[in-house]
Design an enzyme around this catalytic site. Structure first.
Site, mmCIF file in Angstrom:
data_model
loop_
_atom_site.group_PDB
_atom_site.id
_atom_site.type_symbol
_atom_site.label_atom_id
_atom_site.label_comp_id
_atom_site.label_asym_id
_atom_site.label_seq_id
_atom_site.Cartn_x
_atom_site.Cartn_y
_atom_site.Cartn_z
ATOM 1 N N ASP A 176 0.822 -1.457 0.015
ATOM 2 C CA ASP A 176 0.060 0.055 -0.044
ATOM 3 C C ASP A 176 0.920 1.382 0.201
ATOM 4 O O ASP A 176 1.798 1.390 -0.872
ATOM 5 C CB ASP A 176 -0.890 0.102 1.148
ATOM 6 N N TYR A 307 -2.983 11.081 2.156
ATOM 7 C CA TYR A 307 -3.359 11.001 0.752
ATOM 8 C C TYR A 307 -3.078 12.631 0.111
ATOM 9 O O TYR A 307 -2.762 12.826 -1.049
ATOM 10 C CB TYR A 307 -4.750 10.512 0.362
ATOM 11 N N HIS A 363 -5.393 -7.416 -0.726
ATOM 12 C CA HIS A 363 -4.602 -6.346 -0.369
ATOM 13 C C HIS A 363 -3.817 -5.973 0.984
ATOM 14 O O HIS A 363 -2.790 -5.681 1.092
ATOM 15 C CB HIS A 363 -5.694 -4.851 -0.474
#
Lengths: 385, 391
Positions: A176, A307, A363
């Site tokens: 990630d 982010y 993931h």
């Protein structure tokens, strides 16, 4: 200065958490058995009940404290990490970077096998000194009040951290956002980085919109492009929100543990190889531990901001040599992961030494498929010792 | 409640709900904020704290409630769905019925100042001949209307419910007005029931409007080309990120917003600040009390989740038009300068019969709250030619 650290959450914080969970105002949910509208209400209510009434934080806190934790401050940014010494003739230092919505504790299952392979049926020659930091603004690497801390900056911080620990050269691993931190180490600090192992591949400028050309997808990768597009289309609104207005979301998620749980839970279910049954990959305790870590450290807001920092401070190349990532690289992809980029692209972008695709797993690799990860990490770095 | 039975309605929130709200506000766990970056990453911490401190200690819900209750309100059931609405009879020789539809993050509260201006113009320096019978429903899933209990409450379904509401009130012919989602619902009403509508007045052109382009449709003008390019860029760059999350996984967001009043206030007030014509100071155009009344309605009725689910439901009913497919009732459009995206007139004329296009002097997305007076004047002027003569 590096100080030993022990996780000791005050009773008052846990009591307050339980009281909030018991007082949750749940909105109605309907027509949502497939979670298409988002987190399913019936499942969330059950999880919240379990979290308040049955879950035992102290047991998990003890398990965490079985490892050696430390805190230090680098460039005014608080950094928490686990350091687990290897048990073998010549342990290799390995810094492992987690992602979102993960915590350092998502790496819990691989610490033992990587530090002490002989105790887990492996070879003591494969031992690592494992360093697992919490990303800035995540978990106990809080509070983060400095703007501009993106994954590139995190890689700089990791280098300083490893130097402080006496590791001039080291191996790096991540998934990630941690895969981006790791790849940045292999790009900017190729001299210090013995090799990198990642289970999410992507150009370092990906969040700014740079994606490989469709023609790069080769045999066995026919469905990947459509899968990536479907993820962007249906599942990426959270990412666009967190990249623009994380603070508008933070108020609710820092004040409502059920809201926080819903936000994390949807991703844990959607992104893992669980066939829609999240508990096939994460026990209720696993889920509640992740959520408690985010809750007690009040880190959902700053973790979401990671982010925005990636978007606002786009990745800048440290050099224009090819491949972009010069450190020897292993890519281990998982069939049910959210984004998979083609091997042909990876061969150009990284100094690619190893490429594997696992048919199972999604993931959250270190929690979902710790055995596959450990094997691949050992095998790859054996060639670089 | 039986279908068609109309019962008077008064807003009354229980004391226990007021106490619970105050308790939650008092025990808020605030997130931290970056130093020196107000509003840069979303709702600003210091502003939010000040606003919600006032919500807890200064704001008077009972006064707001009394203000709401000065307008005549009712509930009825249409197609199995309980609908709350304001119904103020016009004061004038021949009031014209008008249905006003709100949107998100607003509610019927947006219209509280506009309603008297339209119902009783003479009282506010206008002409009694311009009076309207004003109907302002809460959209299904919003305010004091029922929350849907099954998927499928699209703007089309809402238009059907509002058509049923007007029919049950005995209005065979009426005007419609709306902004935001209310503009979409108004457009569907005009599409399905052109014979019932004397006109449609909008202060927002639905963002999802897809007129026919290419083929036999008129060639794109330069302004249309630029508008389409801007919209495509915004879509690709996630400019209005709330629509993305509302349209894909609204329920996931709803849990936090329904459980944390500060979280709810942050989510809503950030949008008011972003979309109002306020230069970053939302309270300069919408008083804090009004903002908090709107947030309070979402809080007390627990409708934030049902409200944002509309964005997902609406995807099943795109506003897409073929060549030659038209909205027949005449359109009046009030173009407010602070509005986020006003398309060129020729783009709108591909679908609507544009009879009036007013460049407003000031105001943004929340025209009825920001500029009720000039909005009312434009509505009156637009409908004047379409009024039936008094008998």
């Amino acid at each position: 200065m590096i100080e030993p650290f022990k996780i000791e959450i005050a009773d008052a914080v846990i009591d307050d958490l339980k009281s909030r969970l018991r007082g949750t105002r749940f909105p109605a949910d309907f027509g949502n058995d497939d979670w298409d509208y988002g987190t399913n209400g019936a499942y969330l209510q059950e999880l919240v009940r379990y979290w308040a009434e049955e879950y035992d934080w102290r047991a998990h806190e003890r398990a965490m404290n079985a490892f050696s934790h430390f805190r230090t401050v680098i460039d005014e940014i608080p950094i928490h990490f686990i350091q687990a010494r290897g048990n073998g003739p010549k342990p290799m230092p390995l810094i492992m970077s987690h992602g979102w919505p993960w915590t350092f504790w998502d790496l819990q299952k691989v610490i033992g096998p990587l530090t002490d392979p002989a105790a887990f049926g492996g070879d003591a020659d494969d031992a690592f000194d494992v360093i697992i930091p919490s990303l800035p603004g995540f978990g106990f690497s809080t509070p983060l009040t400095t703007p501009g801390v993106n994954f590139s900056r995190t890689a700089d911080i990791w280098v300083t951290l490893m130097q402080r620990l006496g590791y001039e050269t080291f191996a790096a691993q991540g998934g990630d956002f941690g895969a981006f931190v790791t790849a940045q180490l292999g790009h900017k600090y190729a001299q210090k980085t013995l090799g990198i192992h990642i289970h999410l591949a992507g150009p370092l400028g990906m969040i700014s919109g740079n994606m490989p050309d469709a023609s790069m997808f080769g045999p066995g990768e026919e469905n990947w492009e459509a899968g990536n597009a479907a993820f962007l289309e249906q599942e990426s609104a959270y990412s666009r929100l967190q990249a623009t207005k994380p603070q508008s979301l933070a108020y609710a998620l820092n004040d409502s543990p059920a809201g926080l749980a819903a936000w994390i839970l949807e991703k844990r279910r959607r992104w893992s190889d669980c066939g829609g049954e999240v508990e096939r990959r994460f026990s209720k305790d696993d889920l509640c531990t992740t959520m408690t870590l985010y809750w007690v450290t009040q880190s959902m807001g700053t973790s979401a901001r990671f982010y925005a920092e990636a978007k606002r401070h786009p990745w800048r190349a440290a050099h224009d040599r090819q491949p972009v990532v010069e450190a020897p690289t292993a890519v281990l992809l998982f069939d049910k992961d959210i984004v998979k980029l083609p091997r042909r692209w990876a061969e150009k972008y990284y100094n690619l030494q190893r490429w594997n695709v696992s048919a199972t797993g999604g993931h959250f690799v270190p929690m979902e498929e710790p055995g596959i990860l450990v094997q691949d990490v050992r095998t790859f770095f054996r060639t670089l010792r | 409640m039986e279908n068609g039975l109309i019962t008077p309605f008064t807003v009354h929130i229980e004391d226990s709900a007021l106490h619970d709200l105050r308790r939650r506000l008092a025990t808020t766990r605030w997130p931290d904020e970056l130093t020196g970056a107000p509003w840069a990453y979303g709702a600003d911490l210091a502003t939010l704290r000040r606003m919600t401190d006032y919500w807890r200690d200064g704001y008077d819900w009972r006064a707001a409630e009394a203000g709401i209750n000065r307008l005549a309100q009712f509930r009825t059931e249409i197609a199995g769905s309980g609908v709350h609405f304001i119904h103020e009879r016009g004061v004038g020789p021949a009031p014209m019925p008008i249905l006003i539809s709100h949107g998100w993050p607003g509610s019927f509260v947006e219209m509280l100042e506009l309603v008297p201006l339209l119902a009783d113009p003479a009282r506010f320096g206008g002409d009694a001949a311009d009076a309207f019978d004003v109907v302002v429903p809460s959209m299904p899933g919003y305010g004091f209307s029922d929350r849907p209990t099954a998927p499928g409450m699209t703007p089309v379904a809402m238009a059907e419910i509002f058509a049923g509401l007007m029919a049950s009130l005995g209005y065979a012919r009426y005007g419609v007005q709306g902004g935001d989602w209310g503009a979409t619902v108004s457009t569907w009403l005009a599409k399905f029931y052109p014979e019932r509508l004397s006109g449609i007045h909008l202060n927002w052109i639905p963002g999802g409007l897809q007129p026919a382009v290419g083929g036999e449709a008129p060639v794109l003008s330069a302004a249309e080309g630029a508008f389409c390019a801007r919209m495509a860029w915004q879509a690709a760059h996630g400019v209005s990120t709330h629509t993305g999350i509302h349209g894909s996984r609204p329920q996931t967001l709803g849990y936090g917003l329904n459980d944390s009043p500060v979280g709810l206030a942050a989510w809503l007030i950030d949008k008011f600040r972003m979309l109002a014509d306020c230069g970053g100071d939302v309270e300069s155009v919408i008083p804090l009390d009004w903002l908090l009344t709107n947030v309070s309605v979402y809080w007390f009725t627990e409708t934030i989740t049902s409200a944002i689910r509309l964005y997902k439901e609406a995807q099943a009913a795109p506003l897409k038009f073929c060549v030659g497919e038209r909205i027949l009732p005449p359109l009046g459009f009030a173009a407010f300068p602070g509005e986020v995206a006003v398309p060129p007139r020729e783009w709108v004329a591909r679908v609507y019969d544009v009879r009036r296009w007013t460049k407003m002097q000031r105001g943004g997305h929340f025209a009825a709250m920001e500029q009720p007076q000039i909005l009312a004047e434009d509505i009156r002027a637009f409908f004047r030619p379409f009024r039936e003569q008094p008998r």
